[in-house]
Design a protein around this motif. Structure first.
Motif, short mmCIF file in Angstrom:
data_model
loop_
_atom_site.label_atom_id
_atom_site.label_comp_id
_atom_site.label_asym_id
_atom_site.label_seq_id
_atom_site.Cartn_x
_atom_site.Cartn_y
_atom_site.Cartn_z
N GLU A 28 5.88 1.48 -10.65
CA GLU A 28 4.52 1.01 -10.40
C GLU A 28 4.39 -0.50 -10.51
O GLU A 28 3.51 -1.09 -9.89
N LYS A 29 5.26 -1.14 -11.26
CA LYS A 29 5.22 -2.60 -11.38
C LYS A 29 5.51 -3.29 -10.06
O LYS A 29 5.16 -4.45 -9.87
N THR A 30 6.16 -2.59 -9.14
CA THR A 30 6.46 -3.19 -7.84
C THR A 30 5.24 -3.21 -6.93
O THR A 30 5.26 -3.87 -5.89
N ASN A 31 4.20 -2.46 -7.29
CA ASN A 31 3.00 -2.30 -6.46
C ASN A 31 3.31 -1.66 -5.11
O ASN A 31 2.56 -1.82 -4.16
N GLU A 32 4.42 -0.97 -5.03
CA GLU A 32 4.80 -0.28 -3.79
C GLU A 32 4.91 1.23 -3.99
O GLU A 32 5.15 1.96 -3.04
N PHE A 33 4.76 1.68 -5.22
CA PHE A 33 4.88 3.10 -5.56
C PHE A 33 3.60 3.57 -6.24
O PHE A 33 3.01 2.84 -7.03
N LYS A 34 3.23 4.81 -5.95
CA LYS A 34 2.08 5.43 -6.63
C LYS A 34 2.45 6.87 -6.95
O LYS A 34 2.88 7.62 -6.07
N LEU A 35 2.29 7.25 -8.20
CA LEU A 35 2.54 8.63 -8.59
C LEU A 35 1.36 9.47 -8.13
O LEU A 35 0.22 9.24 -8.53
N THR A 36 1.63 10.44 -7.27
CA THR A 36 0.55 11.27 -6.73
C THR A 36 0.65 12.73 -7.15
O THR A 36 -0.35 13.44 -7.05
N ALA A 37 1.83 13.19 -7.59
CA ALA A 37 1.98 14.60 -7.95
C ALA A 37 3.00 14.76 -9.06
O ALA A 37 4.01 14.05 -9.10
N PHE A 53 -1.03 7.61 -15.36
CA PHE A 53 -0.51 6.88 -14.21
C PHE A 53 -1.41 7.05 -12.97
O PHE A 53 -1.07 6.56 -11.90
N GLY A 54 -2.50 7.79 -13.11
CA GLY A 54 -3.41 7.96 -11.99
C GLY A 54 -3.12 9.14 -11.08
O GLY A 54 -3.76 9.31 -10.05
N ALA A 55 -2.14 9.95 -11.43
CA ALA A 55 -1.83 11.14 -10.62
C ALA A 55 -3.02 12.09 -10.64
O ALA A 55 -3.72 12.20 -11.65
N GLN A 56 -3.23 12.78 -9.52
CA GLN A 56 -4.36 13.71 -9.42
C GLN A 56 -3.93 15.11 -8.99
O GLN A 56 -4.77 15.99 -8.85
#
Length: 93
Positions: A28-37, A53-56
């Motif tokens: 996530e520090k790269t601002n190119e990845f997002k945890l979604t699942a 981490f904001g996963a939904q």
């Protein structure tokens, strides 16, 4: 000037241990990845891991995890002896 992100990589993760936590925090520090699942054996553990981490999206059924369309990349961080079984169940879905 800073470089802009061309696209976001949505990540689904199998496993909720320390290695997974370190991976997501670093990615996530790269601002190119997002945890979604998040897949875990219990929904409580999946949420406990993923919500900070904001996963939904949380799964306890591996087939439903693979059938979902909320991620484009999977990180498998479960115990090593489960990797093959978990990976190949993706091909059956």
């Amino acid at each position: 000037e800073g470089k802009g992100v061309l696209f976001m990589i949505n990540v689904g993760i199998i496993g909720t241990g320390m290695i997974s936590r370190n991976f997501v925090a670093t990615a996530e520090k790269t601002n190119e990845f997002k945890l979604t699942a998040v897949y875990s054996r219990t929904e409580e553990r999946a949420k406990e891991f993923g919500e900070p981490f904001g996963a939904q999206n949380f799964f306890t059924d591996l087939n439903k995890f693979f059938e979902s369309e909320v991620f484009s990349t999977i990180y498998i961080a479960s115990p090593n002896d489960l990797h093959f079984q978990q990976k190949t169940s993706n091909f059956k879905s």
